[in-house]
Write a protein that holds these residues in place. Structure first.
Motif, PDB file in Angstrom:
ATOM      1  N   UNK A 324       0.968  -1.261   0.081  1.00 41.26           N
ATOM      2  CA  UNK A 324      -0.035  -0.072   0.118  1.00 41.26           C
ATOM      3  C   UNK A 324       0.706   1.180  -0.056  1.00 41.26           C
ATOM      4  N   UNK A 325       2.097   1.323   0.069  1.00 40.18           N
ATOM      5  CA  UNK A 325       2.984   2.404   0.329  1.00 40.18           C
ATOM      6  C   UNK A 325       3.070   3.013   1.463  1.00 40.18           C
ATOM      7  N   UNK A 326       2.500   2.282   2.777  1.00 41.84           N
ATOM      8  CA  UNK A 326       2.204   3.004   4.102  1.00 41.84           C
ATOM      9  C   UNK A 326       3.660   2.550   4.812  1.00 41.84           C
ATOM     10  N   UNK A 327       3.860   3.377   5.810  1.00 41.29           N
ATOM     11  CA  UNK A 327       5.159   2.947   6.551  1.00 41.29           C
ATOM     12  C   UNK A 327       4.942   1.731   7.255  1.00 41.29           C
ATOM     13  N   UNK A 328       5.986   1.188   7.401  1.00 43.77           N
ATOM     14  CA  UNK A 328       5.905  -0.320   7.865  1.00 43.77           C
ATOM     15  C   UNK A 328       6.222  -0.037   9.406  1.00 43.77           C
ATOM     16  N   UNK A 329       5.200  -0.369  10.348  1.00 43.72           N
ATOM     17  CA  UNK A 329       5.397  -0.276  11.623  1.00 43.72           C
ATOM     18  C   UNK A 329       6.420  -1.170  12.409  1.00 43.72           C
ATOM     19  N   UNK A 330       6.864  -0.695  13.536  1.00 44.52           N
ATOM     20  CA  UNK A 330       7.733  -1.234  14.277  1.00 44.52           C
ATOM     21  C   UNK A 330       6.796  -2.566  15.080  1.00 44.52           C
ATOM     22  N   UNK A 331       7.327  -3.109  15.928  1.00 46.52           N
ATOM     23  CA  UNK A 331       6.621  -4.286  16.705  1.00 46.52           C
ATOM     24  C   UNK A 331       5.648  -3.379  17.717  1.00 46.52           C
ATOM     25  N   UNK A 332       6.527  -2.491  18.210  1.00 50.18           N
ATOM     26  CA  UNK A 332       5.738  -1.649  19.613  1.00 50.18           C
ATOM     27  C   UNK A 332       4.614  -1.011  18.884  1.00 50.18           C
ATOM     28  N   UNK A 333       4.910  -0.334  17.660  1.00 49.17           N
ATOM     29  CA  UNK A 333       3.686   0.545  17.045  1.00 49.17           C
ATOM     30  C   UNK A 333       2.589  -0.565  16.820  1.00 49.17           C
ATOM     31  N   UNK A 334       2.795  -1.651  16.091  1.00 46.41           N
ATOM     32  CA  UNK A 334       1.680  -2.541  15.758  1.00 46.41           C
ATOM     33  C   UNK A 334       1.125  -3.056  16.991  1.00 46.41           C
ATOM     34  N   UNK A 335       1.894  -3.524  18.074  1.00 40.92           N
ATOM     35  CA  UNK A 335       1.279  -3.680  19.300  1.00 40.92           C
ATOM     36  C   UNK A 335       0.324  -3.017  19.909  1.00 40.92           C
ATOM     37  N   UNK A 336       0.665  -1.778  20.303  1.00 35.00           N
ATOM     38  CA  UNK A 336      -0.354  -0.733  21.012  1.00 35.00           C
ATOM     39  C   UNK A 336      -1.305  -0.409  20.020  1.00 35.00           C
ATOM     40  N   UNK A 337      -1.329  -0.441  18.664  1.00 40.36           N
ATOM     41  CA  UNK A 337      -2.514  -0.064  17.907  1.00 40.36           C
ATOM     42  C   UNK A 337      -3.524  -0.987  17.911  1.00 40.36           C
ATOM     43  N   UNK A 338      -2.967  -2.368  17.975  1.00 43.00           N
ATOM     44  CA  UNK A 338      -4.016  -3.306  17.975  1.00 43.00           C
ATOM     45  C   UNK A 338      -4.371  -3.347  19.242  1.00 43.00           C
ATOM     46  N   UNK A 339      -3.810  -3.349  20.133  1.00 45.62           N
ATOM     47  CA  UNK A 339      -4.299  -3.542  21.592  1.00 45.62           C
ATOM     48  C   UNK A 339      -5.284  -2.530  21.796  1.00 45.62           C
ATOM     49  N   UNK A 353     -16.442  -1.068  13.987  1.00 48.26           N
ATOM     50  CA  UNK A 353     -14.958  -1.594  14.715  1.00 48.26           C
ATOM     51  C   UNK A 353     -14.705  -2.749  14.317  1.00 48.26           C
ATOM     52  N   UNK A 354     -15.451  -3.724  13.741  1.00 45.84           N
ATOM     53  CA  UNK A 354     -14.671  -5.117  13.222  1.00 45.84           C
ATOM     54  C   UNK A 354     -13.830  -5.010  12.182  1.00 45.84           C
ATOM     55  N   UNK A 355     -14.073  -3.774  11.383  1.00 44.82           N
ATOM     56  CA  UNK A 355     -13.492  -3.517   9.965  1.00 44.82           C
ATOM     57  C   UNK A 355     -12.645  -2.292  10.151  1.00 44.82           C
ATOM     58  N   UNK A 356     -12.117  -1.897  11.645  1.00 49.32           N
ATOM     59  CA  UNK A 356     -11.681  -0.417  11.589  1.00 49.32           C
ATOM     60  C   UNK A 356     -10.088  -0.643  11.001  1.00 49.32           C
ATOM     61  N   UNK A 357      -9.510   0.665  10.481  1.00 51.40           N
ATOM     62  CA  UNK A 357      -8.161   0.730  10.092  1.00 51.40           C
ATOM     63  C   UNK A 357      -7.325   0.574  11.372  1.00 51.40           C
ATOM     64  N   UNK A 358      -6.326  -0.464  11.728  1.00 52.51           N
ATOM     65  CA  UNK A 358      -5.397  -0.524  12.772  1.00 52.51           C
ATOM     66  C   UNK A 358      -4.281   0.501  12.504  1.00 52.51           C
ATOM     67  N   UNK A 359      -3.729   0.378  11.368  1.00 48.12           N
ATOM     68  CA  UNK A 359      -2.803   1.260  11.078  1.00 48.12           C
ATOM     69  C   UNK A 359      -2.741   1.666   9.611  1.00 48.12           C
ATOM     70  N   UNK A 360      -2.548   2.896   9.195  1.00 44.13           N
ATOM     71  CA  UNK A 360      -2.566   2.933   7.692  1.00 44.13           C
ATOM     72  C   UNK A 360      -1.991   1.803   6.590  1.00 44.13           C
ATOM     73  N   UNK A 361      -2.767   1.102   5.997  1.00 45.29           N
ATOM     74  CA  UNK A 361      -2.385  -0.066   5.150  1.00 45.29           C
ATOM     75  C   UNK A 361      -2.980  -1.431   5.852  1.00 45.29           C
ATOM     76  N   UNK A 362      -3.642  -1.214   6.919  1.00 51.17           N
ATOM     77  CA  UNK A 362      -4.140  -2.374   7.531  1.00 51.17           C
ATOM     78  C   UNK A 362      -5.431  -2.281   7.972  1.00 51.17           C
ATOM     79  N   UNK A 363      -6.501  -2.927   7.575  1.00 51.97           N
ATOM     80  CA  UNK A 363      -7.904  -2.995   8.251  1.00 51.97           C
ATOM     81  C   UNK A 363      -7.964  -4.263   8.876  1.00 51.97           C
ATOM     82  N   UNK A 364      -8.778  -4.387   9.827  1.00 52.98           N
ATOM     83  CA  UNK A 364      -9.196  -5.562  10.593  1.00 52.98           C
ATOM     84  C   UNK A 364     -10.317  -6.239   9.518  1.00 52.98           C
ATOM     85  N   UNK A 365     -10.809  -7.370   9.912  1.00 50.72           N
ATOM     86  CA  UNK A 365     -11.661  -8.114   9.128  1.00 50.72           C
ATOM     87  C   UNK A 365     -12.601  -8.790  10.067  1.00 50.72           C
ATOM     88  N   UNK A 366     -14.042  -8.991   9.477  1.00 54.28           N
ATOM     89  CA  UNK A 366     -14.748  -9.842  10.311  1.00 54.28           C
ATOM     90  C   UNK A 366     -14.720 -11.330  10.307  1.00 54.28           C
TER      91      UNK A 366
END
Length: 368
Positions: A324-339, A353-366
């Motif tokens: 998607x061309x978005x920044x690749x997160x660190x594990x810390x960034x991913x952890x707290x965004x998803x938590x 909520x079930x399909x929210x954008x966790x970070x730019x480039x990644x949306x959750x799914x049902x």
């Protein structure tokens, strides 16, 4: 005469269900076979097949006695028998913002929006013992903290490190590739968890579809110790069928998680799983869980591994963020965004909520 008090370390498991269920067909990785290169290669082939096709697998011969496991279940049981007002003293500040070490009380989310039925899931997370985290626990845990630490550290040396070696072999990487980014002494958001799903009355169970909805874990591997209340189900990626996971004696159940999926651009699948309503002959008891969540170091960027000949040959060269061309997160960034997404009280089965954008480039799914 006073009634004898059971010593810490006693834990009575309920009988397994007698109902015929549609069990998943999962393979077993035998860590007792790693003494030779041939044994390592054989078990690496078993592991990579499991994490690509099913996501869950069993592990046996992992060098931790059942007595030690029983003592951890007993500790979890003792913790959950504390009064609620005592447990609430250990709720982390910033829970709605993604903090998770300590006590997470039940009833924060609806598991049935229409019927307004809330979850009955309690969590107690204990972080690493490496100097990066404060340890403030009720006496029932604090008095046994040295044993908890020894148990948590042994999960790294006896279980996780061997699994990471096998994964590296399967991807034709140096054997220490994954152990180098999962060192216990380096800061990461690993944690040991005692988890309780409290029972519902029969009339509520009759209305419910699941006790928790389909989801993936955010780290590398999740270790789940055997407990006999059948409720865990996995979703086969090939057929989208839900299958029950059978408790197996003297094994761990292990699943692959989001970080490994990102690092391999989807070659390793992050397992979709849920906890459903137990069979009727087990609905009268609480379901106590003992788990360990493994995660890469906080500063690891979740970019696709470019050094693996396997990933290169198979064309797994970009994950969602890279495509998607978005920044690749660190594990810390991913952890707290998803938590944050997982822990917010607004969380429910609502689609937005079930399909929210966790970070730019990644949306959750049902995954219900």
């Amino acid at each position: 005469m006073p009634v004898p008090v059971p010593q810490f370390g006693t834990f009575n498991y309920v009988p397994e269900t007698k109902e015929e269920l549609d069990w998943a067909e999962l393979v077993t990785v035998d860590l007792g076979q790693l003494g030779t290169p041939e044994g390592k290669k054989q078990q690496a082939d078993i592991l990579i097949s499991a994490v690509r096709e099913k996501g869950f697998f069993y592990v046996k011969n992992f060098g931790i006695s059942q007595a030690r496991v029983d003592r951890q279940f007993a500790l979890g049981k003792d913790f959950y028998e504390l009064p609620l007002e005592e447990k609430l003293k250990y709720v982390p500040q910033g829970l709605d913002e993604g903090q998770f070490n300590g006590y997470v009380p039940a009833g924060r989310r609806f598991i049935d929006q229409e019927l307004k039925i809330k979850d009955q899931i309690e969590i107690y997370n204990i972080p690493k013992f490496n100097g990066d985290f404060a340890h403030n626990h009720p006496a029932v845990v604090a008095d046994r903290l040295a044993e908890v630490e020894e148990f948590a550290r042994s999960l790294h040396t006896e279980v996780l490190d061997p699994l990471f070696v096998l994964l590296a072999i399967a991807l034709e990487l140096p054997e220490d590739y994954f152990t180098q980014i999962h060192q216990y002494q380096v800061k990461s958001e690993d944690h040991l968890r005692y988890m309780r799903y409290s029972k519902y009355p029969p009339e509520i169970n009759a209305k419910l579809k699941n006790w928790s909805y389909g989801h993936t874990d955010l780290g590398s591997f999740t270790l789940l110790f055997r407990q006999p209340v059948a409720a865990l189900q996995i979703k086969y990626p090939s057929t989208n069928e839900w299958k029950w996971v059978k408790p197996q004696d003297a094994t761990l159940t292990v699943n692959a998680c989001d970080a490994l999926q990102f690092l391999t651009a989807g070659y390793v699948k992050s397992t979709i799983h849920r906890v459903t309503v137990p069979p009727k002959d087990q609905q009268h008891v609480d379901r106590l869980g003992l788990l360990y969540f493994s995660r890469p170091h906080n500063d690891v960027k979740l970019a696709t591994i470019q050094d693996s000949p396997v990933l290169q040959r198979e064309g797994y060269v970009q994950n969602e963020f890279e495509e998607s061309g978005n920044p690749v997160p660190t594990m810390e960034e991913w952890t707290f965004a998803k938590q944050k997404w997982q822990r917010t009280k607004a969380g429910s089965v609502k689609k937005d909520h079930a399909t929210a954008t966790i970070l730019p480039g990644f949306n959750e799914k049902i995954h219900a």
